[in-house]
Each structure stands twice: as structure tokens, then as C-alpha cells.
Enzyme design. Structure first.
Site, PDB file in Angstrom:
ATOM      1  N   MET A  30      -9.064  -1.773   5.791  1.00  0.00           N
ATOM      2  CA  MET A  30      -8.491  -0.662   5.030  1.00  0.00           C
ATOM      3  C   MET A  30      -8.928  -0.747   3.567  1.00  0.00           C
ATOM      4  O   MET A  30      -8.330  -0.096   2.702  1.00  0.00           O
ATOM      5  CB  MET A  30      -6.971  -0.674   5.135  1.00  0.00           C
ATOM      6  CG  MET A  30      -6.505  -0.452   6.572  1.00  0.00           C
ATOM      7  SD  MET A  30      -4.885   0.296   6.680  1.00  0.00           S
ATOM      8  CE  MET A  30      -3.903  -0.911   5.829  1.00  0.00           C
ATOM      9  N   LEU A  33     -10.970  -4.855  -0.610  1.00  0.00           N
ATOM     10  CA  LEU A  33     -11.511  -6.058   0.030  1.00  0.00           C
ATOM     11  C   LEU A  33     -11.315  -7.298  -0.833  1.00  0.00           C
ATOM     12  O   LEU A  33     -11.455  -7.266  -2.052  1.00  0.00           O
ATOM     13  CB  LEU A  33     -12.999  -5.872   0.336  1.00  0.00           C
ATOM     14  CG  LEU A  33     -13.352  -4.701   1.271  1.00  0.00           C
ATOM     15  CD1 LEU A  33     -14.857  -4.709   1.585  1.00  0.00           C
ATOM     16  CD2 LEU A  33     -12.555  -4.733   2.562  1.00  0.00           C
ATOM     17  N   HIS A  37     -11.350 -10.560   3.895  1.00  0.00           N
ATOM     18  CA  HIS A  37     -12.312  -9.615   4.490  1.00  0.00           C
ATOM     19  C   HIS A  37     -13.727 -10.176   4.390  1.00  0.00           C
ATOM     20  O   HIS A  37     -14.535 -10.034   5.320  1.00  0.00           O
ATOM     21  CB  HIS A  37     -12.284  -8.274   3.750  1.00  0.00           C
ATOM     22  CG  HIS A  37     -10.956  -7.588   3.730  1.00  0.00           C
ATOM     23  ND1 HIS A  37     -10.199  -7.483   2.595  1.00  0.00           N
ATOM     24  CD2 HIS A  37     -10.252  -6.969   4.704  1.00  0.00           C
ATOM     25  CE1 HIS A  37      -9.085  -6.812   2.864  1.00  0.00           C
ATOM     26  NE2 HIS A  37      -9.086  -6.494   4.138  1.00  0.00           N
ATOM     27  N   LYS A 150      -4.733 -13.571  10.340  1.00  0.00           N
ATOM     28  CA  LYS A 150      -3.634 -13.153   9.449  1.00  0.00           C
ATOM     29  C   LYS A 150      -2.746 -12.123  10.139  1.00  0.00           C
ATOM     30  O   LYS A 150      -1.532 -12.181  10.056  1.00  0.00           O
ATOM     31  CB  LYS A 150      -4.259 -12.588   8.177  1.00  0.00           C
ATOM     32  CG  LYS A 150      -3.405 -11.652   7.382  1.00  0.00           C
ATOM     33  CD  LYS A 150      -2.732 -12.377   6.260  1.00  0.00           C
ATOM     34  CE  LYS A 150      -1.715 -11.534   5.549  1.00  0.00           C
ATOM     35  NZ  LYS A 150      -1.999 -10.124   5.487  1.00  0.00           N
ATOM     36  N   ASP A 151      -3.374 -11.139  10.810  1.00  0.00           N
ATOM     37  CA  ASP A 151      -2.630 -10.114  11.543  1.00  0.00           C
ATOM     38  C   ASP A 151      -2.627 -10.510  13.021  1.00  0.00           C
ATOM     39  O   ASP A 151      -3.293  -9.894  13.851  1.00  0.00           O
ATOM     40  CB  ASP A 151      -3.269  -8.747  11.318  1.00  0.00           C
ATOM     41  CG  ASP A 151      -3.219  -8.347   9.855  1.00  0.00           C
ATOM     42  OD1 ASP A 151      -2.227  -7.757   9.440  1.00  0.00           O
ATOM     43  OD2 ASP A 151      -4.177  -8.676   9.108  1.00  0.00           O
ATOM     44  N   SER A 186      -4.112 -11.041   0.779  1.00  0.00           N
ATOM     45  CA  SER A 186      -3.734  -9.736   1.326  1.00  0.00           C
ATOM     46  C   SER A 186      -3.928  -8.681   0.251  1.00  0.00           C
ATOM     47  O   SER A 186      -3.685  -8.933  -0.932  1.00  0.00           O
ATOM     48  CB  SER A 186      -2.264  -9.762   1.749  1.00  0.00           C
ATOM     49  OG  SER A 186      -1.786  -8.443   1.943  1.00  0.00           O
ATOM     50  N   SER A 187      -4.346  -7.503   0.682  1.00  0.00           N
ATOM     51  CA  SER A 187      -4.486  -6.394  -0.273  1.00  0.00           C
ATOM     52  C   SER A 187      -3.139  -6.066  -0.894  1.00  0.00           C
ATOM     53  O   SER A 187      -3.066  -5.536  -2.000  1.00  0.00           O
ATOM     54  CB  SER A 187      -5.031  -5.151   0.438  1.00  0.00           C
ATOM     55  OG  SER A 187      -6.199  -5.479   1.153  1.00  0.00           O
TER      56      SER A 187
END
Ligand code: AMP
Length: 285
Positions: A30, A33, A37, A150-151, A186-187
Site C-alpha cells: 500500500m 515503503l 517492504h 508481519k501480517d 510499519s507505515s
């Protein structure tokens, strides 16, 4: 590196790569970055002749009161980072390009796998994820697709979808990249105030403590979960959404005493309005 903003442009590039017999790696993101990522893109570049990074803040995976509008959008910087990690194409479509009609097709993994953990407070989230990832798989036709541990629940759900729908793609689930103090990159970390950022380290430190206990022989699943809950609960800024353990693969219920197998110990915690997740895998050999 090429920036494709339309489905037609991406299809053209993929057709050329396929005609040349190139292997294709896809990294769905998403945007905003960071090094997490970057590790996925780097892995894709090592294994494939064409690397496609998608940058798309997917509206269908956000609930009505979530951070869709606030989500950071940094396409120029994303393109630079993607290129430096070895990406050949950044695919950054508009929402209208990905969802051209209001009548639409959903891809949904049903069952507890999408209802537990994040599924409890984000009931439409995984349906949005599997729908957009299906679209990206059909467009990029990747040999390999890269996702982060992470997810962890997302990874399990996508594995299930790939299996059930016979997608011809190999999934690569890459380790969690962390800040020096342990906080998972994390973003959404950019939303944190200074005090929240300092407090957020409790996610990784509590999971680390559980891992240490587990490595020392603790096999009581409740004790491990309760230990993490207590440590996070002791942090005044932390508001626990969940601390739970499930068996892998497939996020099945855990026995009281852990026997041979892999277990996911996962947490979601709010700091102010920012919700962060983290996890660790415990393996009984
Ligand atoms: P997102 O842009 O947050 O949707 O993430 C895109 C992909 O990057 C997902 O597969 C994530 O699991 C992965 N990712 C995000 N943060 C990290 C991290 N800290 N370490 C490894 N992978 C990550």
C-alpha cells in the site's frame, strides 16, 4: 524502472516479459515503503527476472471508521526506493482503475481464518485483501509473490485463497523487519506521537519475553498468552485489542499444552488512534 498507472500499461509490460520467457515476482504493497517492504522487493529481485511492486491503498480493505484517507501516500519516494531495491515496474493504479464498476466481484475466504484476530474488529478487511490480491495476481501473472510475516493472518488467508482457487503462484513469506528497539516497521508508525512510539516497544518486548519463556520449556499456552497480556497491560498508553495464540497452518484453536507443531502468538494494540500488530511463531519440534 517503469511506472504503470493503468491496467492496460501493466498488461502490455507483462505480455512482453512473458513473451521473453521472464520469471515474474510480485510485491503487493500500500506504499509508504520502508525497510520491511524493501526486504520483500530485494528478495523478489534475487529470484525473478521481472519485479513488479504494486502501490495501491486499497479502499475495500478499510472499514468505515478506519484510516483510508489519512493513510500516507508517498509515490515519488516509493518509486525511488523500489528502483533502488531492484524493481522493474511500479504499478500504482487509481481506485477507479482497480474497481471500475460499483457492481463488483468479491473474492472471500470464509470460516474462522478470517473471523479471528484482526477479523473480529475488521470484518470486511480480509475480503478486501483477497479481492485486490486476486486482481493483482491475474494482472501481473507472477511466478512468485512476496508477503511479510508481519501480517501473519493475511499470509495465512492468502495461502488458503491460492490453494482453493488454484492460483499458479508460489508464495514467499518473509521475516519481520524491525526498528533497532524491536518495534516492527510499519507505515502506520508515522502516526505515533513521541510518547506513543516509546510505549509501542512493549509489543515486541512482550513477545520476546514469551519466546524466551517458551524456549526455556514453557508449554502452557494460557500462561504464555496471559504473560504477554500482563506486560502490555502494564503499559498505560497501550489499549489491547487482542493477545491470542492459534495453531499454524490455518489459525486453528490451540491445545492447553502445546504439542508438536507451529503456533502463532499475535497481538494488536492501540496507541491513541493508531492500531499496531505484531507476532511471533513458536515451534514445538
Ligand atoms: P502494506 O504496505 O502494509 O500493505 O504491506 C505490504 C507488504 O509488506 C505486506 O506483505 C506486509 O506484510 C509486508 N510488510 C509490512 N511491514 C513489514 C515488516 N516490518 N517486515 C516485513 N514485511 C513487512
Amino acid at each position: 524502472m517503469k511506472l504503470c498507472k493503468t491496467v492496460a500499461e501493466l498488461r502490455e509490460e507483462i505480455a512482453l516479459a512473458k513473451a521473453a520467457g521472464k520469471t515474474i515476482g510480485l510485491v503487493p504493497t500500500m506504499g509508504a515503503l520502508h525497510e520491511g517492504h524493501a526486504s520483500l522487493i530485494k528478495a523478489a529481485a534475487m529470484e525473478n527476472e521481472l519485479v513488479v511492486v504494486s502501490v495501491f491503498v486499497n479502499p475495500t480493505q478499510f472499514g468505515p471508521n478506519e484510516d483510508l484517507d489519512a493513510y500516507p501516500r508517498t509515490l515519488d519516494a516509493d518509486c525511488k526506493l523500489a528502483e533502488s531495491m531492484g524493481a522493474d515496474i511500479v504499478f500504482a493504479p487509481s481506485p477507479a482503475e482497480m474497481y471500475p464498476s460499483e457492481d463488483m466481484t468479491w473474492v472471500e475466504v470464509t470460516g474462522d481464518i478470517t473471523k479471528v484476530l484482526c477479523g473480529r474488529t475488521r470484518p470486511i478487511h480480509f475480503r478486501g485483501v483477497t479481492t485486490v490480491v486476486s486482481k493483482l495476481f491475474n494482472l501481473a501473472q507472477p511466478d512468485h509473490a512476496y508477503f511479510g510475516q508481519k501480517d501473519a493472518q493475511q499470509a495465512e488467508v492468502i495461502k488458503r485463497m491460492v490453494k482453493d482457487l488454484f492460483f499458479n503462484v508460489q508464495l514467499r513469506i518473509m521475516p519481520i523487519v524491525r526498528e533497532v528497539d524491536g518495534l516492527a516497521k510499519s507505515s502506520r508508525n508515522t502516526y505515533l506521537s513521541k510518547a506513543e512510539r516509546a510505549a509501542a516497544v512493549v509489543l515486541s518486548s512482550s513477545l520476546e519475553t514469551a519466546k524466551t519463556l517458551f524456549d526455556a520449556g514453557e508449554r502452557d499456552s494460557k500462561k504464555l498468552v496471559e504473560g504477554v497480556k500482563k506486560l502490555i497491560g502494564d503499559e498505560p498508553m497501550a489499549d489491547i485489542d487482542y493477545v491470542e495464540m492459534y495453531a499454524l497452518p490455518g489459525l486453528k484453536p490451540v491445545p492447553e499444552v502445546l504439542t508438536e507443531g507451529q503456533y502463532l502468538l499475535a497481538v494488536a494494540v492501540k496507541f491513541g488512534s493508531t492500531r499496531l500488530i505484531d507476532n511471533v511463531i513458536l515451534e514445538v519440534k
